[in-house]
Enzyme design. Structure first.
Site, short mmCIF file in Angstrom:
data_model
loop_
_atom_site.label_atom_id
_atom_site.label_comp_id
_atom_site.label_asym_id
_atom_site.label_seq_id
_atom_site.Cartn_x
_atom_site.Cartn_y
_atom_site.Cartn_z
N CYS A 202 30.14 37.56 37.75
CA CYS A 202 29.86 36.78 36.71
C CYS A 202 29.84 35.45 37.02
O CYS A 202 30.65 34.77 37.94
CB CYS A 202 31.15 37.01 35.73
SG CYS A 202 31.51 38.67 35.42
N SER B 134 33.90 39.77 40.22
CA SER B 134 34.05 38.43 40.70
C SER B 134 33.73 37.68 39.81
O SER B 134 32.64 38.00 38.97
CB SER B 134 33.18 38.27 42.03
OG SER B 134 33.59 39.09 42.91
N CYS B 135 34.39 36.32 39.52
CA CYS B 135 33.60 35.30 38.50
C CYS B 135 33.94 34.04 38.93
O CYS B 135 35.18 33.71 39.55
CB CYS B 135 34.68 35.74 37.19
SG CYS B 135 34.05 34.57 35.69
N VAL B 136 32.89 33.42 39.09
CA VAL B 136 32.82 32.07 39.79
C VAL B 136 32.19 30.98 38.72
O VAL B 136 31.31 31.32 38.09
CB VAL B 136 32.21 32.17 41.00
CG1 VAL B 136 32.99 32.78 42.16
CG2 VAL B 136 30.55 32.62 41.00
#
Length: 123
Positions: free
Chosen positions: A76, A102-104
């Site tokens: 994401c 994963s979220c960045v």
């Protein structure tokens, strides 16, 4: 490798496929908040854009013979990590199986949207 295409998700805006299937998995390209009916970004809030993104992903996965429930990993991208809680609220309604994620935060996303999500799922 098999390319996946559906009219129920936006056409690719570059030289890539909506998704590909290989070895029992489907890999989606990142989906942004383009409404496939209009070809435009219509939503302005993080919640509305996340709804459109998740709907697009659902349609791509279904075209591949998969579903959101079969997601094993998501990646994401948020334009503003301040939207994390609001994003999670919508995301959690769609990805009930709680895949790895994963979220960045990123500087800019295509078409200046607020969110982009890609998925790896079982077929």
């Amino acid at each position: 490798m098999e390319k996946v295409y559906t009219k129920n998700a936006p056409d690719a805006i570059g030289p890539y496929s909506q998704a590909v299937k290989v070895n029992g998995l489907v890999f989606t390209s990142g989906q942004i908040a383009i409404n496939p009916a209009s070809g435009q970004v219509e939503a302005e809030t993080i919640e509305a854009q996340t709804e459109q993104v998740c709907s697009n992903l659902k349609n791509v996965l279904e075209a591949a013979g998969s579903s959101l429930e079969k997601a094993v990993k998501t990646v994401c991208f948020l334009a503003d990590m301040g939207d994390f809680a609001a994003f999670n609220e919508v995301y959690g309604r769609y990805f009930t199986g709680k895949p790895a994620r994963s979220c960045v935060a990123v500087k800019t996303l295509p078409k200046n949207v607020l969110v982009e999500v890609e998925v790896i799922a079982e077929v």
